[in-house]
Design a protein around this motif. Structure first.
Motif, PDB file in Angstrom:
ATOM      1  N   VAL A 266       0.879 -25.482 -30.768  1.00 20.99           N
ATOM      2  CA  VAL A 266       0.425 -24.628 -31.869  1.00 20.99           C
ATOM      3  C   VAL A 266       0.697 -23.146 -31.607  1.00 20.99           C
ATOM      4  O   VAL A 266       0.288 -22.293 -32.402  1.00 20.99           O
ATOM      5  N   ILE A 267       1.399 -22.813 -30.536  1.00 18.74           N
ATOM      6  CA  ILE A 267       1.639 -21.418 -30.174  1.00 18.74           C
ATOM      7  C   ILE A 267       3.050 -20.999 -30.595  1.00 18.74           C
ATOM      8  O   ILE A 267       4.020 -21.739 -30.397  1.00 18.74           O
ATOM      9  N   ALA A 268       3.169 -19.802 -31.155  1.00 17.81           N
ATOM     10  CA  ALA A 268       4.479 -19.235 -31.462  1.00 17.81           C
ATOM     11  C   ALA A 268       5.126 -18.743 -30.175  1.00 17.81           C
ATOM     12  O   ALA A 268       4.487 -18.075 -29.358  1.00 17.81           O
ATOM     13  N   ALA A 269       6.398 -19.074 -29.993  1.00 20.68           N
ATOM     14  CA  ALA A 269       7.136 -18.693 -28.790  1.00 20.68           C
ATOM     15  C   ALA A 269       7.824 -17.337 -28.992  1.00 20.68           C
ATOM     16  O   ALA A 269       7.907 -16.818 -30.109  1.00 20.68           O
ATOM     17  N   GLU A 270       8.339 -16.792 -27.898  1.00 24.51           N
ATOM     18  CA  GLU A 270       8.977 -15.476 -27.931  1.00 24.51           C
ATOM     19  C   GLU A 270      10.105 -15.416 -28.956  1.00 24.51           C
ATOM     20  O   GLU A 270      10.210 -14.478 -29.752  1.00 24.51           O
ATOM     21  N   GLU A 271      10.959 -16.456 -28.975  1.00 22.65           N
ATOM     22  CA  GLU A 271      12.092 -16.440 -29.901  1.00 22.65           C
ATOM     23  C   GLU A 271      11.640 -16.566 -31.354  1.00 22.65           C
ATOM     24  O   GLU A 271      12.366 -16.144 -32.272  1.00 22.65           O
ATOM     25  N   ASP A 272      10.449 -17.122 -31.583  1.00 25.80           N
ATOM     26  CA  ASP A 272       9.945 -17.223 -32.954  1.00 25.80           C
ATOM     27  C   ASP A 272       9.741 -15.848 -33.574  1.00 25.80           C
ATOM     28  O   ASP A 272       9.999 -15.651 -34.772  1.00 25.80           O
ATOM     29  N   PHE A 273       9.263 -14.897 -32.785  1.00 26.75           N
ATOM     30  CA  PHE A 273       9.018 -13.554 -33.322  1.00 26.75           C
ATOM     31  C   PHE A 273      10.319 -12.918 -33.802  1.00 26.75           C
ATOM     32  O   PHE A 273      10.358 -12.295 -34.862  1.00 26.75           O
ATOM     33  N   ARG A 274      11.394 -13.051 -33.018  1.00 26.09           N
ATOM     34  CA  ARG A 274      12.666 -12.452 -33.413  1.00 26.09           C
ATOM     35  C   ARG A 274      13.216 -13.137 -34.659  1.00 26.09           C
ATOM     36  O   ARG A 274      13.720 -12.475 -35.573  1.00 26.09           O
ATOM     37  N   ASP A 275      13.137 -14.472 -34.709  1.00 26.23           N
ATOM     38  CA  ASP A 275      13.625 -15.202 -35.882  1.00 26.23           C
ATOM     39  C   ASP A 275      12.816 -14.837 -37.121  1.00 26.23           C
ATOM     40  O   ASP A 275      13.381 -14.662 -38.213  1.00 26.23           O
ATOM     41  N   SER A 276      11.514 -14.734 -36.959  1.00 22.70           N
ATOM     42  CA  SER A 276      10.659 -14.420 -38.102  1.00 22.70           C
ATOM     43  C   SER A 276      10.878 -12.989 -38.584  1.00 22.70           C
ATOM     44  O   SER A 276      10.817 -12.719 -39.792  1.00 22.70           O
ATOM     45  N   GLU A 277      11.133 -12.082 -37.650  1.00 29.50           N
ATOM     46  CA  GLU A 277      11.443 -10.707 -38.047  1.00 29.50           C
ATOM     47  C   GLU A 277      12.676 -10.685 -38.950  1.00 29.50           C
ATOM     48  O   GLU A 277      12.682 -10.049 -40.019  1.00 29.50           O
ATOM     49  N   ALA A 278      13.750 -11.369 -38.524  1.00 32.76           N
ATOM     50  CA  ALA A 278      14.988 -11.382 -39.305  1.00 32.76           C
ATOM     51  C   ALA A 278      14.755 -12.010 -40.681  1.00 32.76           C
ATOM     52  O   ALA A 278      15.251 -11.503 -41.703  1.00 32.76           O
ATOM     53  N   ARG A 279      13.981 -13.084 -40.720  1.00 35.28           N
ATOM     54  CA  ARG A 279      13.726 -13.766 -41.988  1.00 35.28           C
ATOM     55  C   ARG A 279      12.919 -12.890 -42.929  1.00 35.28           C
ATOM     56  O   ARG A 279      13.197 -12.822 -44.135  1.00 35.28           O
TER      57      ARG A 279
END
Length: 282
Positions: A259-272
């Motif tokens: 249930v935890i967001a990973a480091e790469e999720d933040f970068r992907d979500s920023e771009a989206r």
């Protein structure tokens, strides 16, 4: 007796998976498609606070680290149409849950379609809305706050008649809790491979109890995550399409990774999020 360490009481699963954030719970893709409609175009022209919020969320995602506290954005006093536009823009992602705080306040949690962006609504015991936030974090701070008052050790009486393995399991769990430090890899006990009688499982459930946090993740299949009544102990169960448990575990961890967001999720979500802002809000 039903299989599994944790079994939802009648109606409890719906309570922890249906978050009353929007008036209607459409699919994530449908929510994003709403932004291309004429109704959304008119709403976007009127809702300038939402347009200002999106780049702030993207900026927060750009610098967020998985092991650092998150950043809160208070939207409690936003007008209803602004908050509805935020709901439609963020959509509903894979993870949803509830966290009961020691004060009695309930945090209703829904991850956006952008992982690492969370909508958290705080309500009083009568269901009245107290606060409405967007949080950029690996997991909302309310989850750790809810677990902060849990005891850090296990206490229990003698094993019941018919027990086979529950006492050594409890000893092992107690040992792992005592050795665990934040940031350590999770220790996992897999009941799918471990022989436990109904008496064992019943005594284990009664000893560990049910804690104040419940999550459901609907990525590849369904995963239900429930805090035990002891700090850093979680029931993590994976289900197939027939809602049958296929993997039943206890994790000794700060928060289960599912249930935890990973480091790469933040970068992907920023771009989206920046793409959405560019396409619909400029």
């Amino acid at each position: 007796m039903k299989a599994g360490f944790w079994v939802a009481p009648e109606g409890a699963d719906a309570a922890m998976t249906v978050m009353p954030i929007g008036a209607e719970p459409p699919q994530s893709a449908r929510k994003l498609n709403y932004l291309a409609t004429s109704s959304a175009e008119e709403m976007i022209r009127c809702c300038r606070r939402t347009a200002m919020l999106l780049p702030q969320l993207a900026d927060a995602l750009a610098v967020q680290k998985a092991d650092q506290p998150g950043r809160l954005f208070d939207i409690t006093d936003f007008p209803d149409d602004e908050r509805e536009l935020i709901t439609q823009t963020l959509g509903e992602g894979e993870v949803a849950g509830i966290a009961a705080l020691p004060s009695g306040i309930l945090a209703q949690i829904q991850e956006a379609v952008m992982a690492g962006v969370w909508r958290i609504r705080f309500t009083d015991p009568d269901g009245r809305l107290l606060a409405d936030y967007i949080e950029v974090a690996s997991i909302p701070a309310a989850v750790r706050q809810a677990c902060s008052a849990l005891p850090a050790s296990i206490s229990h009486g003698p094993a019941p008649a018919g027990a086979m393995n529950v006492m050594p399991v409890l000893t092992e769990i107690g040992d792992r809790i005592g050795r665990y430090s934040d940031g350590d890899p999770a220790d996992i006990i897999n009941f799918s491979l471990f022989p436990m009688s109904p008496q064992d499982m019943g005594f284990l459930q009664a000893t560990l109890g049910t804690g104040p946090v419940k999550f459901t993740s609907r990525g590849y299949g369904t995963c239900r995550v429930v805090a035990a009544g002891v700090r850093n102990v979680w029931s993590v169960q994976f289900y197939n399409a027939m809602d049958t448990i296929i993997l039943d575990t206890l994790e000794v961890a700060d928060i289960p990774s599912v249930v935890i967001a990973a480091e790469e999720d933040f970068r992907d979500s920023e771009a989206r999020l920046r793409d959405i802002e560019e396409a619909y809000f400029k």
